[in-house]
Motif scaffolding. Structure first.
Motif, mmCIF file in Angstrom:
data_model
loop_
_atom_site.group_PDB
_atom_site.id
_atom_site.type_symbol
_atom_site.label_atom_id
_atom_site.label_comp_id
_atom_site.label_asym_id
_atom_site.label_seq_id
_atom_site.Cartn_x
_atom_site.Cartn_y
_atom_site.Cartn_z
ATOM 1 N N PHE A 1 11.006 0.193 -2.162
ATOM 2 C CA PHE A 1 12.603 0.485 -1.701
ATOM 3 C C PHE A 1 12.018 1.003 -0.150
ATOM 4 O O PHE A 1 12.356 0.834 0.945
ATOM 5 N N TYR A 2 11.299 2.692 -0.901
ATOM 6 C CA TYR A 2 11.230 3.233 -0.155
ATOM 7 C C TYR A 2 10.094 2.684 0.923
ATOM 8 O O TYR A 2 10.244 3.287 2.540
ATOM 9 N N ALA A 3 8.876 2.434 0.677
ATOM 10 C CA ALA A 3 7.929 1.933 1.899
ATOM 11 C C ALA A 3 8.816 0.611 2.602
ATOM 12 O O ALA A 3 8.202 0.512 3.680
ATOM 13 N N GLY B 1 1.064 -1.205 0.171
ATOM 14 C CA GLY B 1 0.053 -0.067 0.148
ATOM 15 C C GLY B 1 0.856 0.715 -0.079
ATOM 16 O O GLY B 1 0.705 1.992 -0.816
ATOM 17 N N LEU B 2 2.291 1.291 0.294
ATOM 18 C CA LEU B 2 2.725 2.399 0.800
ATOM 19 C C LEU B 2 3.258 2.689 -0.637
ATOM 20 O O LEU B 2 3.726 3.933 -1.013
ATOM 21 N N ALA B 3 4.345 1.406 -1.426
ATOM 22 C CA ALA B 3 4.566 1.155 -2.581
ATOM 23 C C ALA B 3 3.610 2.653 -3.787
ATOM 24 O O ALA B 3 4.166 3.759 -4.295
ATOM 25 N N ILE B 4 2.171 2.031 -3.310
ATOM 26 C CA ILE B 4 1.495 2.475 -3.894
ATOM 27 C C ILE B 4 1.326 3.702 -4.099
ATOM 28 O O ILE B 4 0.907 4.612 -5.131
ATOM 29 N N LEU B 5 1.417 4.160 -3.315
ATOM 30 C CA LEU B 5 0.865 5.809 -2.845
ATOM 31 C C LEU B 5 2.608 6.342 -3.013
ATOM 32 O O LEU B 5 2.504 7.204 -3.463
ATOM 33 N N LEU B 6 3.449 5.760 -3.312
ATOM 34 C CA LEU B 6 4.769 6.148 -3.051
ATOM 35 C C LEU B 6 5.082 6.703 -4.777
ATOM 36 O O LEU B 6 5.549 7.942 -4.971
ATOM 37 N N TYR B 7 4.596 5.758 -5.364
ATOM 38 C CA TYR B 7 4.372 6.018 -6.449
ATOM 39 C C TYR B 7 4.781 6.951 -7.376
ATOM 40 O O TYR B 7 4.974 7.958 -8.265
#
Length: 480
Positions: free
Chosen positions: A200-202, A175-181
Motif C-alpha cells: 500500500f505504501y509502495a 521492490g519498494l514493498a520489499i524494502l519497506l516491509y
C-alpha cells in the motif's frame, strides 16, 4: 418456424447493436484518444464513487456521504492524496483495497490508459493514438505538426513504452514493498498487517498519492530515515515520468544517448529538489513547531523530505499548517511546477518550466531561437508551455477565489490547498478536511482538471483543429 424466426431476429438485433457499440468505442479510441481518456476517467470516478459509498467500504458499516465518497474517488483516480475523511480510520480493509486498486489505475496516466484501452479494444494502436501516446513523453503533448523523434520515443517504440509502463509499475512497487516491509516490522506493525501495508505504501509512493493506511500516517516513522528514504525514492521514480524511466533503462550509463526530454527532466527535477530543501531549511530553522527543535543534520534531511513531497508525493512528517507563511509560498511554487511529463505527478511539469526559462534566457541574450544541448526547441513547444502555465494559473486563481468565498478561510491556506489539489500533491494545511459540500465539489473539479492535464483538457474540448490557408497582416502591439 415463425417462433424460431421471431427469436432469431431479436438476437440479430442485439448482435447488430453490440457491433455498433463496439465500433463506436473503437472509433473513439483511435480517432480521439484524448477525449476518450477524459470519458474513461469520468467513468472510473463514478464507478469508484459507487464502490466507496458501499457500507462494506466504511469501517463503521455505514454508507459514506456522497460528497466524501466522490471526493475520495476523485483523489484516488487522480492520485492526489487529499481527503475529507481520515482514510486510515474511516474506510475498512475492503475500502482501502478499492483505494489501492484505484491509485494504480490512475497512476498509469490519462493518455497511457486511453492508449492501452484502444489497443485492447481495436487489437491495434491507430496512428493518431500512437502520436498521442508518443507525444505524452514530449513537452508539446498536443503538438499538431511533425514531431522531432530526437525529443521523444519513436512511433515504433510506443508499444514497448506501454509495456514499460506496466512492467515498471509492477517491478518498482514490488521492490519498494520489499524494502519497506522490515521497517514496518521494526516500527511495531504486526507481520500480517505489514504484509499488505508495505504494498500500500509502495503504491502510494510510486503513484505520488500519499494516502497512509495507518492512523497518524508516517509520523510514527519520523525518525526512521531508511523508511523515509525509500518513500522519497518511490516518489522520485514516479515523478520523473515513464518516458524518462524508459530512457534510463536503455541508456542509464550513456548520458549522450538520452533524449532532450530526459535531460531536461532530470536536471530540472534535481535542481528543484535541492533548491526547495535549502529554502525550507533557511525559512524554518527558527520554527520550533517544525525544524527549530532539530539539529542541523535532522533538519536538513526533513527539509529534503518535504521538498521531495512537494513534487507531488503528499506524505508529511510535520504538520504543514505549522509552516511559516514564507514556506507555504515556496511549497506552493514547487507544487505548481510538479513532476515530469507522462508521470504520476501533477503540476505544469518541470519540462514546461525549463522551456520557459530557456526562452527567457535566449530572449535576454538576444538569440533568435531557443537552443540547449545542441538542439533547438521549436516555437510551437514554447507556445504550448506558455499556454499550460496560463491555463493552470487561471484554474488555481478561480478555485482559490471561489473556495475562499465559500469557506471564508485564510487565503494563504486556501491557495496552498488549491495548488496541492491542482498539482495532485496531497499536502494540506488542514483546510480540505473542513470544507463544506460546495467547497468539496469545487476542489474535486480542480483536482480533476489538474490531473488530466491542461493541454489534454484543451484538446478534448476543442472540436477539431482547422488549418488556416491564409495569413493576416502583421502589426506589433506594445508589450511590457
Amino acid at each position: 418456424m415463425a417462433g424460431r424466426t421471431g427469436q432469431a431476429r431479436p438476437r440479430q438485433t442485439l448482435r447488430m447493436r453490440g457491433r455498433e457499440a463496439f465500433d463506436w468505442v473503437r472509433t473513439r479510441t483511435t480517432t480521439s484518444p484524448a477525449r476518450f481518456a477524459v470519458v474513461v476517467f469520468v467513468a472510473l470516478i463514478l464507478i469508484f464513487t459507487a464502490l466507496l459509498s458501499l457500507p462494506a467500504a466504511a469501517a463503521d458499516g455505514r454508507r459514506t456521504a456522497l460528497a466524501d465518497a466522490l471526493f475520495t474517488a476523485v483523489s484516488t483516480i487522480c492520485v492526489t492524496g487529499l481527503s475529507t475523511v481520515d482514510i486510515a480510520t474511516h474506510y475498512s480493509g475492503f475500502g482501502k483495497a478499492i483505494i489501492y486498486v484505484g491509485v494504480n489505475i490512475g497512476g498509469l496516466g490519462v493518455l497511457t490508459l486511453a492508449s492501452i484501452l484502444g489497443l485492447v479494444i481495436s487489437k491495434r494502436l491507430g496512428l493518431r493514438a500512437k502520436l498521442i501516446a508518443a507525444s505524452d513523453s514530449n513537452p508539446a503533448r498536443s503538438h499538431a505538426g511533425p514531431m522531432n523523434e530526437g525529443q521523444t520515443v519513436r512511433l515504433g517504440e510506443v508499444g514497448q513504452l506501454l509495456v514499460t509502463v506496466a512492467l515498471s509499475t509492477l517491478v518498482i512497487e514490488a521492490g519498494l514493498a520489499i524494502l519497506l516491509y522490515p521497517s514496518l516490522l521494526i516500527g511495531g506493525v504486526d507481520p500480517l498487517t505489514a504484509l499488505w501495508e508495505a504494498p500500500f505504501y509502495a503504491a502510494m509512493a510510486f503513484t505520488n498519492t500519499g494516502f497512509a493506511p495507518n492512523p497518524g500516517g508516517i509520523a510514527a516513522f519520523a525518525n526512521d530515515y531508511f523508511f523515509l528514504t525509500v518513500l522519497m525514492t518511490g516518489v522520485f521514480l514516479g515523478s520523473i515520468g515513464f518516458p524518462v524511466i524508459y530512457t534510463l533503462w536503455r541508456h542509464v550509463w550513456h548520458v549522450r544517448k538520452w533524449s532532450l526530454h530526459a535531460k531536461i527532466t532530470m536536471i530540472t527535477t534535481v535542481f528543484l529538489f535541492f533548491a526547495g530543501a535549502v529554502a525550507f531549511t533557511v525559512l524554518e530553522y527558527n520554527n520550533p513547531k517544525t525544524f527549530g527543535a532539530l539539529n542541523f543534520w535532522d533538519s536538513s534531511f526533513q527539509a529534503l523530505f518535504l521538498s521531495a513531497m512537494t513534487r507531488s508525493g503528499g506524505f508529511s512528517v510535520i504538520d504543514v499548517g505549522e509552516l511559516h507563511g514564507s514556506s507555504l509560498v515556496v511549497g506552493s511554487m514547487l507544487m505548481f511546477v510538479g513532476g515530469g511529463s507522462a508521470s504520476t505527478a501533477g503540476g505544469i511539469k518541470v519540462t514546461t518550466l525549463a522551456v520557459l526559462a530557456l526562452a527567457v534566457w535566449s530572449e535576454a541574450k538576444g538569440r533568435q531561437s531557443v537552443e540547449v544541448f545542441g538542439r533547438r526547441i521549436p516555437s510551437d513547444v514554447q507556445r504550448v508551455a506558455l499556454s499550460v502555465v496560463a491555463w493552470g494559473a487561471t484554474i488555481c486563481a478561480l478555485s482559490t477565489i471561489i473556495i475562499s468565498q465559500i469557506s471564508q478561510a485564510d487565503v494563504a491556506d486556501v491557495l496552498f490547498d488549491v495548488i496541492s489539489g491542482f498539482a495532485t500533491v496531497g499536502l494540506s494545511t488542514g483546510l480540505t478536511a473542513e470544507l463544506s459540500d460546495p467547497g468539496i465539489y469545487v476542489m474535486a473539479v480542480t483536482i480533476f482538471m489538474g490531473r488530466i492535464g491542461t493541454v489534454t483538457l484543451a484538446a478534448a474540448v476543442a472540436a477539431t483543429s482547422r488549418s488556416q490557408l491564409y495569413s493576416l497582416p502583421v502589426e506589433r502591439p506594445i508589450v511590457g
